[in-house]
Design a protein around this motif. Structure first.
Motif, PDB file in Angstrom:
ATOM      1  N   GLY A  30     -17.574  43.836  68.772  1.00 33.32           N
ATOM      2  CA  GLY A  30     -16.798  44.790  69.068  1.00 33.32           C
ATOM      3  C   GLY A  30     -15.449  44.511  69.485  1.00 33.32           C
ATOM      4  O   GLY A  30     -14.422  45.408  70.000  1.00 33.32           O
ATOM      5  N   TYR A  31     -14.742  43.355  69.023  1.00 35.12           N
ATOM      6  CA  TYR A  31     -13.266  42.999  69.643  1.00 35.12           C
ATOM      7  C   TYR A  31     -12.468  43.339  68.732  1.00 35.12           C
ATOM      8  O   TYR A  31     -11.252  43.592  68.967  1.00 35.12           O
ATOM      9  N   ASP A  51     -18.378  41.898  65.106  1.00 39.07           N
ATOM     10  CA  ASP A  51     -19.732  42.157  65.478  1.00 39.07           C
ATOM     11  C   ASP A  51     -19.600  42.323  67.044  1.00 39.07           C
ATOM     12  O   ASP A  51     -20.540  43.072  67.504  1.00 39.07           O
ATOM     13  N   HIS A  93     -11.907  46.493  65.819  1.00 40.85           N
ATOM     14  CA  HIS A  93     -12.594  47.878  65.704  1.00 40.85           C
ATOM     15  C   HIS A  93     -12.525  48.182  64.213  1.00 40.85           C
ATOM     16  O   HIS A  93     -13.449  49.088  63.999  1.00 40.85           O
TER      17      HIS A  93
END
Length: 194
Positions: A156-157, A154, A159
């Protein structure tokens, strides 16, 4: 379909844990032996490590312990295993466990278990291997980790959904079902890159 000859387990060495976890570790060891699969583990005599080793040995299985010299006395190395390999560091231990196994099963454990877990999953993410990795989610133990992975997605760490990196099993048979349904390994690990 994947068939394996050696299963590496990562788990805790503490005796002060949920007795149900100890029981399930013993069951995993026993079932591994009954399936004629070698058990590769950290070499300890106590906790879930010892329970899994004892379970496999009680069923006539082959158990390979790999323990660093500095932990041999501290973790009370198991004296009854089929093969005990004493190495000079944690890095060598983890590398040798990786090389000796065709698949990995992560049971409940502490910081050392998390270290091994993240490393083997990260190596898979980096394409260094594609061996099956299964989290044995005994009584929901790994739910907080799965929530953390979702937070990473969630935020964005991560992909992409890392579901291809590991499978989840709620019971012992689920571990072997997940291994059997995994695609056959195609990556030939180059240990010099690990």
């Amino acid at each position: 379909m994947t068939q394996i000859s050696a299963l590496c387990i990562y788990c805790g060495a503490s005796q002060n844990v949920d007795p149900r976890h100890l029981e399930k570790a013993g069951e995993l060891g026993r079932v591994t032996a009954e399936k004629s699969i070698d058990l590769v583990y950290g070499g300890g005599h106590s906790g879930m490590m010892g329970a899994a080793a004892d379970g496999a040995l009680s069923a006539g299985g082959r158990v390979i312990g790999i323990i660093p010299e500095h932990l041999r006395a501290r973790e009370a190395a198991h004296t009854g295993v089929t093969e005990m390999v004493v190495v000079d560091s944690m890095h060598v231990r983890k590398q040798m466990m990786f090389e000796r196994a065709d698949a990995f099963c992560i049971l409940p454990g502490g910081l050392g278990t998390l270290d091994e877990t993240f490393e083997i999953i990260t190596w898979k993410q980096l394409g260094l291997h594609d061996k099956p990795v299964i989290l044995l989610n005994l009584f929901g133990f790994w739910e907080p980790l799965l929530e953390m992975v979702q937070r990473q997605i969630d935020g964005g760490y991560l992909h992409e959904d890392p579901a291809y990196l590991f499978s989840l099993a709620d019971d012992i048979e689920g571990v072997f079902t997940a291994i059997a349904s995994a695609a056959a390994a195609k990556v030939k690990p180059d240990s010099s890159r690990l």
